[in-house]
Scaffold this motif. Sequence first.
Motif: not given
Length: 655
Positions: A56-79
């Motif tokens: 995904i693009s950098s803009s899509a990444v920002r939307r995911i991170a900005f929209g997360a209630v707990e963005p810290a949990l995205l670091e190392g998130a399981r795919l």
Amino acid sequence: MSTIDTTDERDDIDGIEVIDIRSGDRSTPFEHRVEPVSKTTKAIKFLEGKRPGIQISSSAVRRIAFGAVEPALLEGARLERHRVETGWLTVITYRAYTLLLSPAIENDRLLDEAHYAADPDTSNNQRVLAMPTAHGTDATLVYTDAMDDLLAAIDRASKSVRKSNPQEVGRRIVERPLTAVPVTFLNPGRHPDDDLSIVDGNSRWASCTADIKVPSSSIRPTNAKDPESLLPSHLMRLPLPERRDLVREIVKNAHRDINAATGTSRAARAKRDQAARLLNAMTVPVQVIVGYTDDNPSMGMRRFPVAVRSLLMRMNVGVKSFEPSSQNGVTAEEIVTALLDAGELGDDPQAVRDVLLGRADVTDAMKSLGLNPAFRDLRFTFVVQQLTRKEPRLNAIMAAKLDKRRLQVSHRSGPIVELGLRSYSSLPKEKLAPVRTALDTGCLWQALTDHEWTVENIDNDQAVDDLLERADNGDVPARLLLGVIAMVTLVTSGYLLAPGGSAEQIVGNIKVMRAGVGTVIKTILDTKEGRQVLADAIKRIRANQPPRWWADGHLVEQDGWKGSDFNAHLRLAANHGFAPEGYQNDPTATELEDKALTAFQKSLTTAATDLDDLIALRKENGTTNELPWIAVEPSFKQLSFMGQDLARIAEGEPR
């Protein structure tokens, strides 16, 4: 900002609690706070890293991170990987702010209610959008329509699901995940050119936002004096940081209302409950599609839109599954797309695709195929012809999309009806419903798949007369073309209907044919008088005149006949012919034998369909063990005996 209160007797006793949505330590009192942007930096860096599966693009990444209630949990998130028909989708799951997602650009549940450009009476502000295309390298859907058209469609779909499928939210948080996909807009105008669009969970999103009033003058139209319900278009016009600030504003105001409404009065409790409902609806679990791997590497991302819809169809089996008509519409579009990818749409594949789908203006495409775009019945007939062709590759693709082990003529009916009716989509619901019902009873017959036939430009009376002459002279393709055009014309004008209970009463209590409209037309085509009636009906209905009936050796206008009268007489003629003296209630011995053979063959078709259903159920359940012989032995023996019995009364197979 406020929400609409709803009567709930339990509110007066217990009140509504703000639910703690934290995933970690809950020992301290909970207050919902939107994390500062600085907390998203590590999550963005992690997702932008060269992670296998993330495309995904950098803009899509920002939307995911900005929209997360707990963005810290995205670091190392399981795919996670989800299997779909054409490959594998990669998804990431987290809890997101509801308002940082947008509902489906166009809800596939509503495909049977949409207005299509193939219908000449569809107005620009109502018609369905072009299908999204695939991005060259990213797992992203690309929309080419003007932004105003996109926003109008998304608001229309959101309002519809709020009304048709409301969900209970507020007392509890949303727990069933929504599914979203990055999207980009080629013609955004002054709006942001990307978003995260929901493909499953639109009703949950709409119910979460139904009671939110637009709280900021910056996103309310200047001519709106009173607060209005928050719509997707209000959110999608905001840059991402401002959209996140709006969430912060709403959350902050809700907590302010809770803290300000002290005391035990009914008014105070109601205000606290309103704010608690709002906070509980402000977040949703979401899985976002972030990657796609096609089974055929040479396809790249071309089949990504089909893969997304495939996942959607598989998921909609819960609270509110697709209506059959909408399912058929999605399946039909997948069939057409697959045929295009496989090179099965002839020498002018783009024109054939556009005519079949009917989403874009078909004028030029119809002309390039030699057909008059002003005639709706010709486009419907073209849909029938293209999807009844006997090519092995086409049939294999259709069978796979329909999940059928063996493709039968009846299986093709659903997709054909939904694509064909796109030429008539502007008809009022009360007029379109009986048309769909009549066609759904069976609009095809076996000869359409047994013979090659083409659609000619039958757009004037002389062309109809010439077609009739060829049909009378034994030209099978001409006879099939005549029959399909006549069927479409009669059904869509209300002169050939599903078999009604009063049909026998209309014709003097004589038994009429109660088969599907396709079988009626097939039977009528076998008689010279029937072909005359059908050809005349095409000409007269096109001229906005009622069809005539065969009587005393010629065509006669029938005063006072309604559609049900013509339908009953056509079904009567299908059973007994056009000569009144031939009508009889007591069938001959030959007729009884023919009827018994038809019933037997119909039962075989039903049995084959039941076997297909069993195989599909085993596939859905993941069942791999073979059935024990003791369970299937009686069926094998019965099939063997039936084959022997049938062979004794039938001719030998030609060699």
